[in-house]
Structure formats: C-alpha cells, structure tokens
Design a protein around this motif. Structure first.
Motif, PDB file in Angstrom:
ATOM      1  N   GLU A 129       5.869   3.795   0.771  1.00 19.83           N
ATOM      2  CA  GLU A 129       5.003   2.709   1.088  1.00 19.83           C
ATOM      3  C   GLU A 129       4.724   2.705   2.594  1.00 19.83           C
ATOM      4  O   GLU A 129       5.468   2.803   3.511  1.00 19.83           O
ATOM      5  CB  GLU A 129       5.983   1.460   0.779  1.00 19.83           C
ATOM      6  N   LEU A 148      -5.415   4.398  -0.250  1.00 17.41           N
ATOM      7  CA  LEU A 148      -4.109   4.095  -0.561  1.00 17.41           C
ATOM      8  C   LEU A 148      -4.017   3.488  -2.274  1.00 17.41           C
ATOM      9  O   LEU A 148      -4.722   2.994  -2.676  1.00 17.41           O
ATOM     10  CB  LEU A 148      -3.255   3.638   0.263  1.00 17.41           C
ATOM     11  N   SER A 205      -2.094   0.739  -5.060  1.00 17.40           N
ATOM     12  CA  SER A 205      -1.221  -0.292  -5.151  1.00 17.40           C
ATOM     13  C   SER A 205      -1.201  -0.787  -6.610  1.00 17.40           C
ATOM     14  O   SER A 205      -2.063  -0.593  -7.538  1.00 17.40           O
ATOM     15  CB  SER A 205      -1.989  -1.484  -4.453  1.00 17.40           C
ATOM     16  N   ASN A 215       0.652  -1.268  -0.106  1.00 20.87           N
ATOM     17  CA  ASN A 215       0.005   0.074  -0.077  1.00 20.87           C
ATOM     18  C   ASN A 215       0.766   1.180  -0.082  1.00 20.87           C
ATOM     19  O   ASN A 215       1.890   1.358   0.863  1.00 20.87           O
ATOM     20  CB  ASN A 215      -0.938   0.052   1.052  1.00 20.87           C
TER      21      ASN A 215
END
Length: 417
Positions: free
Chosen positions: A267, A244, A246, A220
């Motif tokens: 991250e 978030l 990805s 994430n």
C-alpha cells in the motif's frame, strides 16, 4: 551461632564464589565481521555499543575487505553498527554527504554482515520461428509499454529475432503478439544459457487473467509478481505508475510455473513528501490467493532525546525495523536502519557513534531537522527466531523473507527530540 550454621554459611559463600568465577570464564567478548562492498567512502566504520549506547569497540573499514571486530569486554546485549559515509546528488544537482548506518540490536556473537554481489547481465539472442508479423513485444523486466531493443523479422524464414540481457542461469519472461492474433503468447526460459532461447511461436502458451485478488482496504496499492526458477526470478506482471490499484487487481500470468510465484503487494503512502509502504505482503505461493491480508499489529513510538519507547498492542511482531531518514536541506543527510525485537524497542537508547563523528550525530539528531522515522513491524508465517531473521538479513538472502511469508505494517513519525 553453632558449628553447623557456620559450616553452612561458608559452604554457601564458597559455592557462590565458584559460580561467580564460572560466569566470568563463560563471558566471551563478542566479535563480528563485515564483508564490505565496493565504495568510495568518506569514512566507513564498524563498532559495538552496549545497552547504554556507549561505544565499547570500534574499527575502521575499507572497501572490498573482510573486517573483523573483536570487543575487549563483555556486553549483556551488544549492538552492532555499520557506517558508510557516501555522497549523493540532491534535486538541485549539488552533492550531499549521507551517513548510511545500520544498527543491529542485541546482535548475536560472530554475526557476519555480508555484501550481495550483483550478477552481471549477459546478452542472449532470442529466436522465435513461425512469426511472419509482429504486433507487440514486451519484456516486463524492462517495460510494460514498449520493447527498447532491436527487433528483426526475416520474412523468408518467418523468424523473429531480438535480444534479452539477463545473468547466466537466471530465468527470463516476455510476451509477444504476432501473426494477427488477438491475444498475446509468452516465452519462459527457466535458465539463461546456450540454446535456452529458441522457440516455436505456435507452441508458445497464452497467459491467463488471474483474479480478482482482493485488497485489504480502499487505499492505493502496487503489486509485482515474479516467476520463480532454481537460480532466480523474472518479472511477470506489475502495476505501473501512475496507475495504482484499489479494491482488487487482475494480473496477466502463466497458468502455472513449476517453482511458483513471488507475490509482492504494498500500500503506497507518503509522509512529509517521503514515500513509504503502509502495508506490505511478500510471499512465495504455488497458486495466487483470492485476497491479500494485512498485518494486525498496532504500535506507537515516543522519543525523549536519545531514548525511544515503542508500545505494541495486538499481535507482537517477529521484528521491528526503524528507519531514521533526513533527506532535505543542505545536509549532511541521514539514512539509519535499526533492527530489533519488540522487547529491544520497549526502551531503546540510540547507539553513540565513534568520537570522530560525534558532532555529526549531534547535528543530525538535533532540533530543527526535517527528520522522518519509519517504524515497520514484520511478522512471518513460519515464526522464525530473531537469530534466524538476522542471519538471513546479514547474509543478504533476498528471498528468505518471502519464503517465510512476510506481512509488514509501517507507520511514519516526525523524529524530533
């Protein structure tokens, strides 16, 4: 022993003695300065330790002062320490004492630790002509969901008015969707000042979807993109919580800006309830990259009492940053940041504190604490020297690391004796 051998031995002894005297004359005790911020502190100190951790010079600091510390003796690799004891509110609405400490390993002589003043925002009236109706106004520096200020439309003049709060000379960016159009447009002021915020809606450009920008792993991630100007930066787009990203992300941005963009991508992770960035990319770019890279540095840390040992495999970082954090329980709490090279961290004896705080140090670093250590390895594209890195950090040059092209990897550890 013949006469020539005796003369040779005497000559060598004389030469060695002269060199010893020269070394002693060349040895200059270090001195440091700290331009302290404004604080209401329970105690603020500046001190120097040697490689064994012993305090060799110290002085107390006051709020908003220029503190000079001159050691009385030489130290091969002196460590500079700056302490401010403050108070903060805990989740239960009671106060906790916090020991905020910065240590610089192998600190160069005459290093000056500065305090960055925060420029005061001013209110600037924004006028956009040619607007008869408004569907959306967003100021990303404040929110991507809603504009919190007052908005006025003069139907007779087709004039939209609102206000932004930014420091004089700093840039500003906002998006607006008006007159029934299906897509937004943006306004960009490179420098806040008189006559800087008058726009014609029809002349405003539309932002474009950039990307996709690939991410190094399936974790994430959070991104934040700034537009650069001669006297600062303005938020253009970011990933907002709780969403978030990805795999990749597609920011909405101006097609180009003269001074480029700053791209901050990290991250997100947690350890013992403490959030931290496992990977971080902080670079200034003229155009956005197709993908984000991550640091390849691998490392581990062990602690035995006051001695830390960090082993590095793969690429050696330009800088290690260790944060020792204790933020739970009745307190006191600890926030200790230590800067050094990979060599400094191969075997590090944690600096001692002035005697008046020795008992506090013993408690904070002892058994039974819920202390977390975050160890970060930072590498820069420009490969600066350790002295250059320290100078930039000490002088609070906020964009310097991004200008050098920084990659950072962080690991979390339980910090037990």
């Amino acid at each position: 022993m013949n006469r020539y051998s005796l003369v040779l031995i005497l000559a060598i002894g004389l030469w060695s003695g002269c060199n010893k005297d020269d070394d002693e004359q060349d040895c200059t005790p270090p001195e440091y300065t700290w331009n302290t911020p404004t604080f209401e502190s329970q105690g603020s100190w500046l001190w120097v330790t040697d490689t064994s951790g012993a305090v060799i010079a110290r002085t107390e600091a006051e709020s908003q002062s220029n503190v000079l510390l001159m050691a009385e003796q030489c130290a091969g690799h002196p460590n500079l320490n700056l302490l401010e004891i403050s108070s903060t509110a805990a989740p239960d609405n009671t106060n906790r004492t916090v020991f905020n400490l910065i240590s610089v390993l192998n600190a160069p002589d005459r290093l000056s630790w500065d305090t960055l003043p925060s420029p005061r925002p001013e209110q600037w009236e924004v006028a956009v002509s040619g607007v008869s109706s408004l569907d959306e106004l967003l100021w990303p520096a404040q929110s991507k969901e809603i504009f919190a200020g007052d908005i006025f439309i003069d139907p007779a003049a087709d004039l939209l008015s609102f206000a932004l709060q930014v420091p004089e000379g700093a840039p500003a960016y906002a998006t607006l969707q008006a007159n029934g159009e299906a897509t937004p447009r943006y306004l960009w002021a490179p420098a806040a000042g008189p006559d800087a915020f008058s726009f014609d809606y029809d002349a405003l450009p539309a932002p474009v979807q950039a990307g996709p920008i690939g991410l190094p792993n399936a974790g994430n991630w959070r991104y934040r993109i700034f537009g650069l100007a001669p006297n600062g930066e303005a938020v253009l787009d970011y990933s907002s919580m709780p969403d978030l990203v990805s795999g990749s992300f597609d920011p909405l941005l101006p097609a180009s800006l003269p001074d480029g963009f700053r791209l901050l991508v990290q991250e997100e992770n947690t350890f013992e309830g403490l959030p931290f960035a496992a990977n971080r990319y902080n670079k200034i770019v003229s155009t956005l990259p197709g993908s984000i890279t991550a640091s390849t540095t691998a490392f581990s840390m062990e602690r035995a009492g006051d001695t830390l040992s960090v082993s590095t495999t793969g690429d050696t970082p330009d800088l290690y940053v260790l944060r020792i954090i204790d933020y739970q329980g009745a307190g006191p709490w600890l926030n200790w940041t230590i800067y050094g090279t990979a060599r400094d961290f191969e075997r590090l004896v944690l600096p001692q504190w002035p005697e008046v705080f020795a008992a506090n140090r013993s408690v904070l670093l002892g058994n039974g604490r819920q202390t977390v250590a975050l160890l970060s390895a930072r590498s820069y594209d420009s490969r600066p020297t350790y002295g250059q890195i320290l100078e930039a950090i000490a002088q609070q040059q906020t964009h310097w690391e991004a200008e050098q092209g920084m990659l950072e990897r962080t690991r979390a550890f339980q910090f037990q004796p």
